[in-house]
Design an enzyme around this catalytic site. Structure first.
Site, PDB file in Angstrom:
ATOM      1  N   GLU A 225       2.470  -2.202 -11.427  1.00 23.51           N
ATOM      2  CA  GLU A 225       3.863  -1.610 -11.259  1.00 23.51           C
ATOM      3  C   GLU A 225       4.837  -2.663 -11.562  1.00 23.51           C
ATOM      4  OE1 GLU A 225       2.585   1.345  -7.428  1.00 23.51           O
ATOM      5  OE2 GLU A 225       3.359  -0.524  -6.919  1.00 23.51           O
TER       6      GLU A 225
ATOM      7  N   CYS B 123       5.699   5.512  -0.320  1.00 18.48           N
ATOM      8  CA  CYS B 123       7.071   4.419  -0.096  1.00 18.48           C
ATOM      9  C   CYS B 123       8.201   5.352  -0.991  1.00 18.48           C
ATOM     10  CB  CYS B 123       6.657   3.221  -0.963  1.00 18.48           C
ATOM     11  SG  CYS B 123       5.870   3.037  -2.481  1.00 18.48           S
TER      12      CYS B 123
END
Length: 608
Positions: A315, A406
């Site tokens: 990521e 998240c």
């Protein structure tokens, strides 16, 4: 070592005191009246926050606090960092209650906070995975407290706790969650630090730095600011501790870093925290470091949407100019953190280029992450899709939830915080950063106050009307941002550029009379005595523009993007018989805007 160069008395301090002394006008002093953002804030309040609470309850995230607090029996459910999801919803609900009272939401919030408080151990420790100590659940650092600072999330989780606690306290005046946060932060300050016997560590996942600064600002207790500085100072310090490497932004001391590297969300949370500490401690080494890093991002590593983090693997940020479209990651959380970072950079420098990036993020890089219905989400936000590449955790459409959620919960707290980005002050200067319909009550020196009522249909139209009502006739400078896109520059730097022939320009009138104010750091500055009834009108023409990318970005060679105003447009198969990747745009094609009030709540489409 990062040191405080100015001592403050023990009292609440304004957000982002800085070298330029630019201070954001708090979100609770700005009321949004309908329009583009008003409708999304209502959807967030009515749909997204309750939906996220329901999902956190169904998935066991809230139940973990109940089990840890002895309120019910059971084991641990979910992932070791899930506590943070609950804290983010508390923060978002707190902001939302300030923007609009909601007794049902308030009751749910207060009940949730009591459950969180019950889960805290006597010495202040709060981490439900460890407190429950479920033998069937394994997680990094299970051996003992703080035993895996690299991959465990004890410090990350409580960073979000601190932010939630300060938001709740400022929204309600109640201390229950603030006291929970203070007890935990006092424990952290006793465990980590420079004293003999204290741990010399930096958290693997940054966030606590931001939370500690907010806790300092709410309480005036300098030890929290020093602790944030300590964690920043420990990064990359191979002479003091075992370092984790570039994925964790832990490859060299922060003051020596020059490029954005590693996991994008961790990185930009760190850079936002560094900006806070640099401002409050007046640390120029840190300031210069984040100046370099910001320039690296906008010049070589940012998508036209403001999205960041090009690699699925980790990521993470890629190399300079590594900006593929189909495989772009562009996590929603990274867009939120990037917006936070750019706002702090504006507070440090008072320059509109940071707000230019912020605006691009909130309308493009972030907003794609949540549906208009408020209950479907993107985790990554690629710039191209053929419906097959598993860019969205295995799905090609928005999903109702994720195992790691998240991004949805981060959305709940970011949308209602946007009013706090609209205005700022410095001495007797008042900054208009974003064009959002609403009313702001802004304090000026000498106990003065000015009310600004902004009327606009931005981002669909470029007309902005500002009605100024000072408490008494007085002189101050109104700084009105002239967006870079209106001046011929999509974003700062040379990564993107408009085609030759771009029509740049703007017009400003005061009480109907045209004016040509000087431009300072991207703001038209109107310095005069203001009286009740004064009206400023700004006209920002919105032609359709073609955007070209730097030739070093391989995936964009031979391609153009289409913009109008602050919006980057997307060609979708739904509008073209199910196909979009086969489209070509002739050089002489004319694209014309048309507003369609019945589509998607009212949008301006481009026809050609």
């Amino acid at each position: 070592m990062i040191t405080l160069q100015k001592k403050n008395t023990i009292s609440a301090v304004p957000l982002a005191v800085s070298f330029e002394r630019v201070t954001a006008v708090p979100f609770d002093r700005v009321t949004i009246h309908g329009g583009f953002w008003g409708s999304r804030m209502e959807t967030n309040r009515l749909i997204t926050i309750p939906y996220a609470l329901e999902k956190c309850n169904d998935s066991g995230r809230i139940g973990n606090f109940e089990v840890a607090g002895g309120l019910k029996q059971g084991g641990f459910a979910g992932l070791f960092y899930d506590d943070s999801d609950v804290f983010k919803i508390v923060e978002g609900a707190s902001y939302s209650l300030v923007l609009r009272p909601d007794p049902e939401l308030e009751a749910a919030l207060e009940g949730l906070i009591e459950i969180i408080a019950a889960a805290q151990e006597k010495d202040g420790y709060l981490y439900t995975a460890r407190t429950i100590n479920d033998p069937a659940h394994d997680y990094p650092g299970k051996a003992e407290r703080w035993s895996d600072i690299k991959d465990g999330h004890e410090l990350y989780n409580v960073g979000h706790l601190y932010e939630a606690a300060v938001a709740h306290y400022r929204a309600t005046g109640r201390r229950i969650l603030l006291d929970v946060a203070i007890r935990n932060a006092d424990l952290v300050c006793s465990v980590f630090g420079e004293e003999a016997g204290q741990r010399k560590d930096a958290p693997g996942h940054e966030e606590i730095e931001i939370g500690l600064v907010k806790l300092y600002q709410a309480t005036g207790d300098e030890k929290y600011l020093r602790q944030a500085g300590f964690f920043i100072d420990m990064r990359g310090r191979s002479d003091r501790r075992g370092i984790f490497g570039s994925h964790y932004q832990d490859h060299k001391p922060v003051a020596e870093q020059e490029q954005a590297v590693g996991h994008a969300v961790r990185a930009v949370y760190l850079y936002a925290g560094v900006a806070d500490v640099a401002a409050l401690a007046e640390n120029r080494e840190l300031l210069h470091a984040i100046d370099r890093i910001w320039d690296d991002i906008v010049s070589t590593k940012m998508y036209l949407t403001g999205g960041i983090g090009s690699r699925h693997a980790g990521e993470a940020f890629g190399e300079s100019y590594e900006l593929p479209n189909k495989t772009a990651y562009c996590e929603t959380c990274a867009a939120i953190a990037h917006a936070m970072f750019n706002h702090r950079m504006f507070l440090l420098h008072g320059d509109s280029r940071y707000i230019d990036v912020l605006e691009r993020i909130i309308y493009n890089g972030f907003l794609s992450g949540v549906s208009l219905s408020g209950d479907r989400f993107f985790y990554p936000n690629p710039l191209e899709s053929d419906g097959a590449y598993p860019f969205n955790k295995g799905e090609s459409e928005r999903k109702p939830w994720f195992e790691t959620s998240c991004c949805p919960v981060n959305t709940t707290r970011f949308i209602p915080s946007i009013p706090g980005y609209v205005y700022a002050v410095r001495d007797r200067s008042l900054y208009v950063n974003l064009f959002v319909g609403g009313t702001a009550r802004i304090a000026l020196p000498d106990d003065g106050e000015v009310v600004i009522r902004q009327t606009t249909r931005y981002p669909w139209e470029g007309h902005v009307r500002l009605a100024v009502t000072p408490s008494v006739a007085e002189r101050f400078a109104l700084h009105i941002r002239i967006p870079g896109w209106a001046l011929g520059c999509p974003v700062p730097g040379n990564l993107y550029r408009y085609e030759p022939g771009h029509e740049a320009g703007y017009q400003i009138t005061v009480n109907g009379e045209p004016v040509c104010p000087p431009i300072e750091k991207g703001y038209a500055v109107i310095d005069r005595f203001w009286e009740e009834g004064d009206i400023i009108e700004v006209e920002l023409p919105m032609p359709v523009n073609r955007v070209h990318c730097h030739s070093k970005v391989v995936g964009n060679r031979g391609r153009v993007a289409i913009e109008r105003g602050p919006l980057v447009y997307c060609a979708e198969g739904a509008d073209h018989g199910g196909k979009a990747l086969n489209l070509a745009l002739p050089e002489d094609a004319v694209l014309a805007p048309r507003h369609e009030s019945s589509r998607l709540g009212g949008i301006t489409v481009l026809k050609g």
